[in-house]
Scaffold this motif. Structure first.
Motif, mmCIF file in Angstrom:
data_model
loop_
_atom_site.group_PDB
_atom_site.id
_atom_site.type_symbol
_atom_site.label_atom_id
_atom_site.label_comp_id
_atom_site.label_asym_id
_atom_site.label_seq_id
_atom_site.Cartn_x
_atom_site.Cartn_y
_atom_site.Cartn_z
ATOM 1 N N GLY A 78 0.817 -1.209 0.000
ATOM 2 C CA GLY A 78 0.000 0.000 0.000
ATOM 3 C C GLY A 78 0.852 1.261 0.000
ATOM 4 N N THR A 79 0.191 2.405 -0.105
ATOM 5 C CA THR A 79 0.905 3.681 -0.128
ATOM 6 C C THR A 79 1.114 4.260 1.261
ATOM 7 N N ALA A 80 0.247 3.956 2.201
ATOM 8 C CA ALA A 80 0.351 4.482 3.566
ATOM 9 C C ALA A 80 -0.572 3.669 4.459
ATOM 10 N N ALA A 81 -0.384 3.810 5.773
ATOM 11 C CA ALA A 81 -1.214 3.071 6.726
ATOM 12 C C ALA A 81 -1.434 3.910 7.971
ATOM 13 N N LEU A 82 -2.434 3.508 8.738
ATOM 14 C CA LEU A 82 -2.741 4.155 10.014
ATOM 15 C C LEU A 82 -3.028 3.074 11.042
ATOM 16 N N ARG A 194 -1.994 -10.886 -0.424
ATOM 17 C CA ARG A 194 -1.925 -9.426 -0.463
ATOM 18 C C ARG A 194 -3.134 -8.937 -1.271
ATOM 19 N N PRO A 195 -4.211 -8.557 -0.601
ATOM 20 C CA PRO A 195 -5.455 -8.224 -1.312
ATOM 21 C C PRO A 195 -5.311 -7.096 -2.328
ATOM 22 N N ILE A 196 -4.404 -6.162 -2.093
ATOM 23 C CA ILE A 196 -4.223 -5.063 -3.046
ATOM 24 C C ILE A 196 -3.797 -5.596 -4.407
ATOM 25 N N ALA A 225 -4.487 1.529 -0.388
ATOM 26 C CA ALA A 225 -3.853 1.032 -1.609
ATOM 27 C C ALA A 225 -3.446 2.153 -2.554
ATOM 28 N N GLY A 226 -4.072 3.319 -2.409
ATOM 29 C CA GLY A 226 -3.777 4.432 -3.302
ATOM 30 C C GLY A 226 -4.339 4.261 -4.694
ATOM 31 N N THR A 227 -5.359 3.423 -4.829
ATOM 32 C CA THR A 227 -5.874 3.068 -6.157
ATOM 33 C C THR A 227 -7.231 3.678 -6.480
ATOM 34 N N PHE A 228 -7.911 4.259 -5.509
ATOM 35 C CA PHE A 228 -9.288 4.703 -5.750
ATOM 36 C C PHE A 228 -9.334 6.215 -5.985
ATOM 37 N N ASP A 229 -10.166 6.619 -6.937
ATOM 38 C CA ASP A 229 -10.357 8.040 -7.227
ATOM 39 C C ASP A 229 -11.501 8.573 -6.367
#
Length: 426
Positions: A78-82, A194-196, A225-229
């Motif tokens: 992914g691009t980031a996590a929390l 890895r679901p992404i 994931a950084g994939t959704f608009d």
């Protein structure tokens, strides 16, 4: 290091971490502090206005937690996590960014019992409505989509039965509907799935389970994931519209492919407050370092135990996707070729009473409400984790009255089989 991309085991040990710049400590320190000193007034203002990254207050972010977040994001791709206080907290924070009162989300019917309860009852007070679909019938997800649908939620490996979900097929439904696919990857961990890579837009975990792995700390995490608009048709105003609390910033425009993770932090975690303790983050980080070693042992042991149970005369059926005759075997080969996980169920010929009786006779297995521990665990879901459901709902979720759930640990498999053999014989 060269330009070569590190492997999974290397990332599990090193991602996000550096020696402490002040002391040289090699292990990530526990930054057990509430607040952080600003350089000056301008620095403070830039942090509060989202014009600079940095530490303000541990409820919003902490250096120990940041290493954990970067590591899990790297393992999941992914691009980031929390990181947050629990898996349940992760689900609340995620859906708060997506849903307004009256909105709907579609959820797979085969889920952890606590999630079913949270979605069915607790979320009603927020005006969020769940619509159930059958993960064995992809068409049921398509039929459930309405103009109010804002997300689809599934588990990669479903709790308690260990069934494998066809992530790619449901991702296609989500894409067609224009909504994000959220995947709870707790039972698989990124070591197995890895679901992404298969179309997920958001991944959540209970860090309490396999990622932490030692039954000593509770936590949850959200991976973007950084994939959704998020700007599509104004469907997600928390991300696409100006935020008044941040001087009109549009998070989608400002933060791009990690905007969702930022929204979860500065709109969700900041205001709802389910912060993860830095001490728990430290323990979970330590657990992740051995994740690949543990998960392979978990899976190898689980397969051996499932094969033993499948041949026992007191056992009516075994639901484990690693067995060739299991209905999810081909999906397991596609999505989880290294192993079908360590959590599965089996049914006893004696029904409800036999299930309760077996749990009381086991000696090496611990009877408790958790999975993903180094120790092997057992529970009778119908009388515990899924007891709030009626009988029909229990059966649909894979937790019928005759079902026992096992979480297989990393002990010697021969000892686990011996314990089950004596309990079944008794």
């Amino acid at each position: 290091m060269s330009d070569r991309l590190p492997g999974f085991s290397t990332l599990a040990v090193h991602a996000g971490a550096q020696p402490d710049p002040t002391t040289g400590a090699r292990a990530t320190p526990i930054y057990q502090t509430t607040s952080f000193v600003f350089n000056d007034a301008d620095h403070a203002a830039s942090l509060f206005g989202l014009q600079a990254f940095g530490n303000i207050y541990t409820r919003i972010g902490n250096p120990t937690n940041a290493v954990l977040e970067e590591r899990v994001a790297a393992l999941e791709g992914g691009t980031a996590a929390l990181a947050v206080a629990s898996g349940h907290a992760a689900q609340v924070v995620v859906l708060q960014q997506l849903l307004q009162p009256g909105d709907e989300f579609i959820a797979a019917r085969k889920l952890y019992g606590g999630s079913i309860n949270q979605f069915t009852h607790a979320f009603k007070s927020f005006g969020w409505n769940v619509v159930w679909a059958d993960p064995d019938d992809i068409g049921s997800f398509e039929r459930a989509v309405t103009p109010r649908t804002k997300a689809i939620f599934i588990e990669s490996i479903a709790n308690p039965a260990g069934s494998i979900t066809d992530i790619e097929a449901i991702s296609t439904v989500a894409t067609k509907a224009g909504v994000p696919l959220i995947v709870d990857n707790t039972l698989a961990s990124p070591y197995l799935i890895r679901p992404i890579d298969h179309g997920a837009d958001i991944v959540v975990h209970s860090l309490t389970k396999f990622l932490g792995g030692h039954g000593n700390s509770i936590g949850g995490i959200i991976v973007d994931a950084g994939t959704f608009d998020w700007s599509t048709a104004g469907k997600y105003p928390m991300l696409s519209e100006p935020r008044p609390e941040y001087h009109g910033i549009r998070l989608q425009e400002t933060f791009g492919n990690f905007a969702f993770a930022i929204a979860c932090r500065v709109l969700g975690l900041r205001d709802l407050g389910p912060a993860l303790s830095p001490f728990n983050a430290f323990l979970i980080l330590t657990g992740i370092e051995t994740l690949p070693l543990r998960m392979q042992k978990h899976c190898d042991n689980a397969k051996a135990v499932a094969e033993f149970l499948a041949g026992h005369p007191a056992v009516a059926s075994v639901s484990y996707a690693g067995l060739p005759n299991d209905k999810y075997y081909q999906l397991a080969r596609k999505y989880a070729p290294k192993g079908a996980g360590a959590v599965f169920t089996f049914s006893l010929k004696g029904g409800y009473d036999a299930g309760v009786g077996l749990v009381s006779k086991l000696q090496l297995f611990s009877h408790l409400a958790n999975v993903g521990d180094t120790r092997s665990l057992v529970i009778h879901p119908a009388s515990t984790t899924h007891s709030q459901l009626d009988d029909a709902a229990k059966i649909k979720s894979g937790a019928g009255p005759d079902v026992v759930r096992l979480s297989i640990g990393i002990e010697d498999k021969e000892d686990l089989i011996a314990d089950l053999e004596q309990a079944l014989g008794a």
